[in-house]
Design an enzyme around this catalytic site. Structure first.
Site: not given
Ligand SMILES: *[C@@H]1O[C@H](CO)[C@@H](O)[C@H](O)[C@H]1NC(C)=O
Ligand SMILES: *[C@@H]1O[C@H](CO)[C@@H](O)[C@H](O)[C@H]1NC(C)=O
Ligand SMILES: *[C@@H]1O[C@H](CO)[C@@H](O)[C@H](O)[C@H]1NC(C)=O
Ligand SMILES: *[C@@H]1O[C@H](CO)[C@@H](O)[C@H](O)[C@H]1NC(C)=O
Length: 274
Positions: A41, A239, A242
């Site tokens: 990601s 989060d 990220h």
């Protein structure tokens, strides 16, 4: 050593001569200098994505430029726009990754570099086993990379940012170093580019407790022509996993710096060294 040097020198010469062919490169729709972006990601880009929604803010460092192109999922070149991975990492909401800031930095650092082609291949949530030779992700990477240089151009480097998913189990973390080295060796042989430059990122975060083991594997990779850029300390989104859009800009610029510091790109234009 000598062979490696000659290889790098010839790559350097053709990189520098890219300018003369730039118009031609545009006409044939095929960039001269190709970079593969792969991993999970944080390479695909989640900068500016909060609760599954991208805020749509494009930092100035990530702006499009007619000299930066992107290989779309259907293998056609188009002007690159954020989010770079939108048609590759299709099950997640993509945002800002390091790719555009990297490409803009490379252009700025060497305006004669000609057209830059980015080949997004990253998919969120993938562990390194899912990238092993023969897997869908591996095959897609090889297929897209080959397609990118089918009508000319050279793959300058693989940019690799992955490993967060391998921090959950101790066994995965412990095996990360050998898995990584096998993967990179396989990609190089799959692309018939035995010393393809690799710029990989040491993790800034992880999904589990074994981040430090994976980081040590990344920082200590023992293959030639593999450089590691350390993302530790870059700003994370709420989060805690990220990178923020600004952090992705920093990372893209760090990757570009590493690219320019690595042979065959250490020679400043005004170098007086023999
Ligand atoms: C390929 O995808 C791009 C955008 O992702 C689109 O603009 C283009 O029309 C597509 N080309 C073909 C041949 O489907
Ligand atoms: C997206 O989800 C579908 C359905 O689960 C799956 O088949 C596909 O492989 C996924 N693609 C990516 C890029 O994650
Ligand atoms: C990697 O991820 C896949 C898909 O989520 C899973 O099936 C597999 O067990 C994982 N492998 C390892 C070694 O964690
Ligand atoms: C060479 O270029 C660098 C970066 O542009 C600059 O800082 C340096 O002063 C230049 N050196 C000479 C000798 O011109």
């Amino acid at each position: 050593m000598m062979i490696e040097f000659l290889f790098l020198l010839s790559a350097y010469v053709s990189f520098m001569s890219g300018n003369a062919q730039a118009t031609d490169g545009y006409a044939t729709d095929s960039p001269k200098n190709v970079f593969i972006l792969a991993g999970q990601s944080n390479m695909a880009g989640r900068g500016g994505v909060i609760d599954g929604i991208w805020d749509g803010i494009i930092p100035p460092e990530c702006k499009s430029n007619p000299f930066i192109r992107r290989l779309s999922a259907n293998l056609s070149w188009e002007e690159a726009t954020e989010p770079l991975h939108r048609d590759i990492d299709v099950n997640k909401t993509c945002g800002i990754g390091p790719g555009m800031a990297f490409a803009n930095s490379v252009l700025q650092g060497d305006p004669s570099s000609g057209y830059i082609g980015l080949v997004p291949c990253a998919v969120g949530g993938t562990n390194i086993s899912q990238w092993a030779r023969g897997t869908d992700l591996y095959n897609q990477l090889i297929r897209r990379a080959r397609a990118a240089v089918q009508s000319g151009g050279i793959i300058r480097a693989l940019l690799w940012y992955q490993g967060e998913s391998d921090t959950v189990s101790f066994e995965d973390a412990r095996r990360y170093k050998s898995n990584l080295q096998r993967f990179l060796t396989d990609v190089r042989s799959g692309l018939q580019s035995p010393i393809l430059p690799v710029f990989q990122v040491a993790l800034a975060s992880g999904e589990g407790p074994y981040v430090e083991i994976v980081r040590q594997a990344q920082l200590g990779a023992e293959l030639p022509n593999v450089r590691c850029v350390d993302a530790k300390g870059l700003e994370l989104q709420p989060d805690n996993l990220h990178l923020t859009a600004q952090a992705q800009v920093q990372l893209g610029e760090m990757l570009a710096d590493a690219f320019f510091q690595t042979p065959p790109y250490p020679l400043p234009r005004n170098s007086t060294k023999a």
